[in-house]
Scaffold this active site. Structure first.
Site, PDB file in Angstrom:
ATOM      1  CB  ILE A  43      -0.920   0.012   1.244  1.00 47.93           C
ATOM      2  CG1 ILE A  43      -1.733  -1.288   1.310  1.00 47.93           C
ATOM      3  CG2 ILE A  43      -1.845   1.232   1.209  1.00 47.93           C
ATOM      4  CD1 ILE A  43      -2.491  -1.480   2.634  1.00 47.93           C
ATOM      5  CD  GLU A  55       7.101  -8.867   1.653  1.00 48.37           C
ATOM      6  OE1 GLU A  55       6.469  -7.802   1.471  1.00 48.37           O
ATOM      7  OE2 GLU A  55       8.114  -9.176   1.011  1.00 48.37           O
TER       8      GLU A  55
END
Ligand code: THU
Length: 136
Positions: A43, A55
């Site tokens: 993001i 992750e």
């Protein structure tokens, strides 16, 4: 949950990537020891600094839901969502994994299509600064 199924969940999560600045889409799928899966995508942010990797999104979702024990994570990425080579976790994500996972935590790195390679955290982040060091 097979490795292949985890990889497919990461590929699915990649579709939610919000990456208008790099156009590099990343997806992840984190498996807990109890068999639950938390997915993540990268993001980005116009100010760049607040951006976050796929992750860490998966880890922070899981941690915030009370999860503590993890067995493996699948990671996949590519420009425009086209998977053409490996996306190894960045250094910051490796350190976050170090916080919550043991040496034998597995990272499945998708190469192309649904093919993947498997590495252990101890090999991705050897000689690491880890929580046990502060407790000595
Ligand atoms: N990215 C990840 O999501 N995971 C990684 O391990 C490597 C990089 C993201 C961050 C950024 O949104 C984009 O990929 C390009 O660096």
């Amino acid at each position: 949950m097979t490795d292949k199924e985890l990889v497919l969940k990461a590929i699915e999560a990649m579709k939610n990537s919000y990456s208008p600045y790099s156009d590099f889409k990343v997806g992840s799928a984190l498996l807990t020891e109890s068999g639950k899966v938390y997915t993540g995508c990268n993001i980005e942010n116009v100010a760049f600094g607040p951006s976050i990797c796929a992750e860490r999104v998966a880890f922070f979702k899981a941690i915030s839901e009370g999860e503590k024990n993890f067995s493996k994570i699948a990671v996949v990425g590519g420009k425009g969502g086209i998977i053409s080579s490996s996306t190894p976790p960045c250094g910051v994500c490796r350190q976050v994994m170090r916080e919550f996972c043991s040496d034998d935590f597995e990272i499945l790195i998708v190469r192309e299509n649904e093919n993947y390679g498997k590495v252990l955290l101890q090999d991705l982040l050897p000689y690491s600064f880890k929580p046990e060091i502060l407790s000595k």
